[in-house]
Design an enzyme around this catalytic site. Structure first.
Site, short mmCIF file in Angstrom:
data_model
loop_
_atom_site.label_atom_id
_atom_site.label_comp_id
_atom_site.label_asym_id
_atom_site.label_seq_id
_atom_site.Cartn_x
_atom_site.Cartn_y
_atom_site.Cartn_z
N TYR A 109 33.22 -111.89 -0.33
CA TYR A 109 34.21 -112.95 -0.07
C TYR A 109 33.95 -114.19 -0.90
CZ TYR A 109 35.80 -110.32 4.05
OH TYR A 109 36.30 -109.37 4.90
N LYS A 138 24.77 -100.30 3.37
CA LYS A 138 25.21 -99.10 2.65
C LYS A 138 24.21 -98.85 1.53
CE LYS A 138 28.29 -95.79 2.18
NZ LYS A 138 28.33 -94.66 3.16
N ASP A 174 29.37 -96.87 7.72
CA ASP A 174 30.34 -95.90 8.19
C ASP A 174 29.87 -95.25 9.49
OD1 ASP A 174 28.32 -94.90 6.61
OD2 ASP A 174 29.56 -93.44 5.55
N ASP A 181 32.71 -108.50 9.21
CA ASP A 181 34.10 -108.81 9.50
C ASP A 181 34.79 -107.60 10.14
OD1 ASP A 181 36.57 -110.01 9.59
OD2 ASP A 181 36.87 -110.08 7.42
N ASP A 206 35.48 -106.90 14.53
CA ASP A 206 36.85 -106.69 15.03
C ASP A 206 36.96 -105.35 15.74
OD1 ASP A 206 37.65 -109.12 14.13
OD2 ASP A 206 39.00 -108.39 12.58
#
Length: 362
Positions: free
Chosen positions: A142, A193, A226, A250, A254
């Protein structure tokens, strides 16, 4: 701080969509609690309309001068554009985080007993869930270099050891201080990851070293993002504290919000160094229901509770707010996003839910 001390200055940023509606509800709650002085300021699309930018220098200065910042929501289709030079409401939030040095986002996920059947997951799967997502806020993709040239675009992700250490330290300290109850050993789950990304390999190495050097009493596990997404909906009660980088955090926070039955139930706190913290609900601006009087104010109320606890040293008042929210839900009151059609539920709007929480505050 208590109500008899000099009042704490709260920068209240209503923003866009349902933001002004829940800001009004939050203002009533803060007035009922006492001991605060509210300074309302524009941000996001409202600031773009008034000043051409999502965050003015004047508003950033006012937030820096406050004891805490309470943000309601930013964004909406009115300001959506594919023009890379067009101002976007979200730039106000990102600029505020950067300008206040807020590098750690805390999102607690604890489904209310009264809402266990409102979750899309079975009651027995989410019962006992009480986890905290600690998300890095000022690094990663970001805030990396980005651009477009012809038919190609790029967004770069970068992290330093120092950035990883400071967010991991927040997570380990949070795990050490959380009530254990039946949870047993404190545990931090680091999400990355590392099988693909070099930044994730640095992340994992740094977190492991910090754990060994400073937090040997806290259990540490690593999990790929994942797999984390899958485990959050299959065994959420097994998590204690989750720490991860900006983009992964993020998305996962959520996803975790839906364990509570609605995004309208999830608060958050963004913390940094010596300056004020930023406290906000996770649900966004919900422009499709703006002005209809049905927005759920509970996430902003729980964000006020986090502000009281983490920003103003008023843990007792934070407990009162959380208990009042739980009491209203236990009595069957539901805004439309929480209504499941069960016996004993009463559908109410923003105003009615606000009144219900205020009535139960004492």
């Amino acid at each position: 701080m208590n109500a008899s001390s000099s009042p704490a200055r709260i920068a209240l940023l209503p923003g866009d969509g349902i933001g002004p509606e829940i800001a009004a509800a939050a203002g009533r709650l803060l007035e009922a609690l006492g001991g605060v002085e509210i300074d309302e300021q524009p941000i996001g699309g409202a600031s773009i309309d008034a000043h051409g930018t999502a965050l003015t220098d004047e508003v950033l200065h006012a937030c820096r001068a406050a004891d805490a910042v309470l943000l309601c929501a930013v964004g909406g289709p009115k300001w959506e554009s594919t023009d890379p030079d067009a101002p976007r409401p979200e730039q106000g939030l990102l600029g505020l985080r950067k300008g206040l040095g807020l590098f750690a986002n805390l999102r607690p996920v604890r489904p209310s007993e009264a809402l266990l059947d409102a979750s899309p997951l079975r009651r027995e799967r989410i019962e006992g869930t009480d986890l905290l997502v600690v998300r890095e806020l000022t690094g990663g993709i970001y805030f990396g270099d980005s651009g477009r040239e012809g038919d190609r675009a790029h967004d770069d992700c970068a992290y330093s050891v120092g950035e990883i250490e400071r967010i991991a330290r927040v997570a380990f300290n949070a795990a050490a201080s959380r009530p254990r109850g039946e949870r047993g050993t404190a545990k931090v789950t680091s999400v990355d990851k590392a099988n693909v990304l070099e930044t994730s390999r640095l992340w994992r190495e740094t977190v492991e070293r910090l754990a060994a050097d400073e937090f040997g009493e806290i259990a540490l596990e690593h999990i790929y993002v994942d797999n984390a997404a899958m485990q959050l909906v299959t065994r959420p009660a097994d998590f204690d504290v989750i720490v991860t980088e900006n983009l992964f955090g993020d998305i996962l926070s959520d996803e975790a919000a839906m364990l509570t039955g609605s995004l309208g139930m999830l608060p958050s706190a963004s913390l940094g160094g010596d300056g004020p913290g930023l406290f906000e609900p996770v649900h966004g601006s919900a422009p499709d229901i703006a002005g209809e009087g049905i927005a759920n104010p509970l996430a902003i109320f729980l964000s006020v509770a986090m502000m009281l606890r983490h920003g103003l040293d008023r843990a007792g008042d934070a407990d009162r707010v959380e208990a009042a929210v739980d009491a209203a839900l236990t009595d069957g009151l539901r805004t439309p996003d929480l209504t499941g059609g069960a016996d004993g539920e009463t559908e109410v709007g923003t105003q009615e839910m606000t009144e219900a929480v205020l009535d139960r505050l004492s």
